[in-house]
Design a protein around this motif. Sequence first.
Motif, PDB file in Angstrom:
ATOM      1  N   VAL A 160      -0.117   3.562   9.812  1.00 49.71           N
ATOM      2  CA  VAL A 160      -1.345   3.791   9.055  1.00 49.71           C
ATOM      3  C   VAL A 160      -0.930   4.618   7.846  1.00 49.71           C
ATOM      4  O   VAL A 160      -0.460   5.745   7.996  1.00 49.71           O
ATOM      5  N   VAL A 161      -1.050   4.031   6.667  1.00 52.47           N
ATOM      6  CA  VAL A 161      -0.653   4.712   5.443  1.00 52.47           C
ATOM      7  C   VAL A 161      -1.828   5.546   4.948  1.00 52.47           C
ATOM      8  O   VAL A 161      -2.901   5.009   4.657  1.00 52.47           O
ATOM      9  N   ALA A 162      -1.611   6.852   4.875  1.00 50.06           N
ATOM     10  CA  ALA A 162      -2.677   7.783   4.477  1.00 50.06           C
ATOM     11  C   ALA A 162      -2.432   8.276   3.067  1.00 50.06           C
ATOM     12  O   ALA A 162      -1.336   8.734   2.734  1.00 50.06           O
ATOM     13  N   VAL A 201      -6.368   7.687  23.324  1.00 55.58           N
ATOM     14  CA  VAL A 201      -6.028   7.482  21.916  1.00 55.58           C
ATOM     15  C   VAL A 201      -4.861   8.384  21.544  1.00 55.58           C
ATOM     16  O   VAL A 201      -4.797   9.546  21.965  1.00 55.58           O
ATOM     17  N   MET A 202      -3.946   7.854  20.741  1.00 57.97           N
ATOM     18  CA  MET A 202      -2.733   8.567  20.343  1.00 57.97           C
ATOM     19  C   MET A 202      -2.630   8.629  18.829  1.00 57.97           C
ATOM     20  O   MET A 202      -3.039   7.705  18.129  1.00 57.97           O
ATOM     21  N   VAL A 203      -2.037   9.716  18.316  1.00 54.63           N
ATOM     22  CA  VAL A 203      -1.700   9.829  16.901  1.00 54.63           C
ATOM     23  C   VAL A 203      -0.376  10.566  16.787  1.00 54.63           C
ATOM     24  O   VAL A 203      -0.027  11.393  17.636  1.00 54.63           O
ATOM     25  N   GLY A 204       0.383  10.265  15.726  1.00 54.29           N
ATOM     26  CA  GLY A 204       1.664  10.946  15.533  1.00 54.29           C
ATOM     27  C   GLY A 204       2.384  10.433  14.306  1.00 54.29           C
ATOM     28  O   GLY A 204       1.822   9.686  13.497  1.00 54.29           O
ATOM     29  N   SER A 205       3.630  10.828  14.160  1.00 57.21           N
ATOM     30  CA  SER A 205       4.459  10.369  13.040  1.00 57.21           C
ATOM     31  C   SER A 205       4.710   8.883  13.187  1.00 57.21           C
ATOM     32  O   SER A 205       5.136   8.415  14.243  1.00 57.21           O
ATOM     33  N   GLY A 206       4.440   8.135  12.110  1.00 55.94           N
ATOM     34  CA  GLY A 206       4.495   6.690  12.198  1.00 55.94           C
ATOM     35  C   GLY A 206       5.678   6.070  11.499  1.00 55.94           C
ATOM     36  O   GLY A 206       6.652   6.744  11.158  1.00 55.94           O
ATOM     37  N   GLY A 207       5.585   4.776  11.268  1.00 60.18           N
ATOM     38  CA  GLY A 207       6.666   4.029  10.653  1.00 60.18           C
ATOM     39  C   GLY A 207       7.874   3.974  11.577  1.00 60.18           C
ATOM     40  O   GLY A 207       7.752   3.899  12.797  1.00 60.18           O
ATOM     41  N   VAL A 222       0.853  -1.194   0.000  1.00 60.57           N
ATOM     42  CA  VAL A 222       0.000   0.000   0.000  1.00 60.57           C
ATOM     43  C   VAL A 222       0.885   1.239   0.000  1.00 60.57           C
ATOM     44  O   VAL A 222       1.789   1.357   0.826  1.00 60.57           O
ATOM     45  N   ALA A 223       0.637   2.143  -0.929  1.00 51.97           N
ATOM     46  CA  ALA A 223       1.387   3.399  -0.993  1.00 51.97           C
ATOM     47  C   ALA A 223       0.487   4.551  -0.592  1.00 51.97           C
ATOM     48  O   ALA A 223      -0.741   4.489  -0.744  1.00 51.97           O
ATOM     49  N   GLY A 224       1.103   5.627  -0.077  1.00 48.24           N
ATOM     50  CA  GLY A 224       0.326   6.790   0.322  1.00 48.24           C
ATOM     51  C   GLY A 224       1.182   8.021   0.435  1.00 48.24           C
ATOM     52  O   GLY A 224       2.373   8.011   0.102  1.00 48.24           O
ATOM     53  N   SER A 225       0.593   9.091   0.926  1.00 46.60           N
ATOM     54  CA  SER A 225       1.296  10.366   1.055  1.00 46.60           C
ATOM     55  C   SER A 225       2.119  10.450   2.332  1.00 46.60           C
ATOM     56  O   SER A 225       3.138  11.137   2.382  1.00 46.60           O
ATOM     57  N   ALA A 226       1.674   9.765   3.406  1.00 45.19           N
ATOM     58  CA  ALA A 226       2.354   9.872   4.696  1.00 45.19           C
ATOM     59  C   ALA A 226       2.019   8.663   5.542  1.00 45.19           C
ATOM     60  O   ALA A 226       1.017   7.973   5.319  1.00 45.19           O
ATOM     61  N   GLU A 227       2.885   8.403   6.534  1.00 47.92           N
ATOM     62  CA  GLU A 227       2.654   7.327   7.487  1.00 47.92           C
ATOM     63  C   GLU A 227       2.464   7.915   8.876  1.00 47.92           C
ATOM     64  O   GLU A 227       3.269   8.731   9.328  1.00 47.92           O
ATOM     65  N   VAL A 228       1.402   7.499   9.529  1.00 45.30           N
ATOM     66  CA  VAL A 228       1.147   7.937  10.899  1.00 45.30           C
ATOM     67  C   VAL A 228       0.978   6.711  11.787  1.00 45.30           C
ATOM     68  O   VAL A 228       0.758   5.599  11.301  1.00 45.30           O
TER      69      VAL A 228
END
Length: 235
Positions: free
Chosen positions: A212-214, A133-139, A113-119
Motif C-alpha cells: 500500500v503506497v502512502a 487485521v495486520m499492518v507493517g513495513s511493506g514491499g 504510483v509514488a508515495g512517501s512509504a510502503e506498508v
Amino acid sequence: MSHPVVDRALREGRDALREWEAYELCDAYGIPHPRWELANTEEEAVAASLRLGNPVVLKVSSLDVLHKSDVGGVLVGLRGEQEIRDGFRRLREEVARRAAHARWEGVLVQPLVAGSAEVVVGGLRDPQFGPVVMVGSGGVLVEVLRDVAFRLAPLDRAEALRQIQETACYRLLQGVRGRPPADLEAVADVLVRAGQLLLSEPHVRELDLNPVVAGPEGCWAVDARVLLDRAGYTS
C-alpha cells in the motif's frame, strides 16, 4: 451473502481471486487502488497506457501465479510504445520460462504510483479469534523485517492509528530524509475497511495488500491478493 466476484470464484471451484477481481472486491469496501486495464495483446497494452498515463506498471495476470515477482511477472516504470511492447513480450517469455504450467490471461496495466512509504495491510481468519487485521513495513521488506502489528476486527480509526504506531514503519510514514509525511488517516482507514471486508466476506480466508503506497494525500493498494475458503459454501 458473498460479493458477486467471490461467489463466482467459489462456483468455479477456485481458492483465489485474480488481481483485478481483488480490486473489484476492494471497490465494494472503499479500499483505494490505482486504475487498471487488462490487456491481451501488445496493442491493447499500448492503448491502455495512453489512457492511464505514463509511466506504467505491467503485471502478468494468471490464476497460477499468485506471487508475480517470483516469476519475473512485474515490470515497473515503462514509458512509450516500444518499451510497453517490449515489456509485454518479456513478461510472456519470462512466465513461459519460469512457470511453464501457468495459464496466460494477459497483462494488467496500471499507472505507476509514488508515495512517501510502503506498508502492507493484510488480514486472515484465525480459527480461534476470527478476522484479524495486520499492518507493517511493506514491499520487499515484509518478509525481511517482519515488522507487523495485529488487531481483531472490527476496529475503528483510533484503534487503527494506535496499531500503526506500534510498527517501525510508523517513522517512515511520519516522513524521513526529506520525504513528506504520509496521510496516516488514509492508511488507518484502509485497516478499518480491511476489517469490514473480512467480517462481511466469510469465504475470504486471507487478504494481502502489499504494497500500500502512502503519500501526503492518500494511499493506494498497488497489489492485491485474496485467498478463499470453500468450506461451507453452497451455490
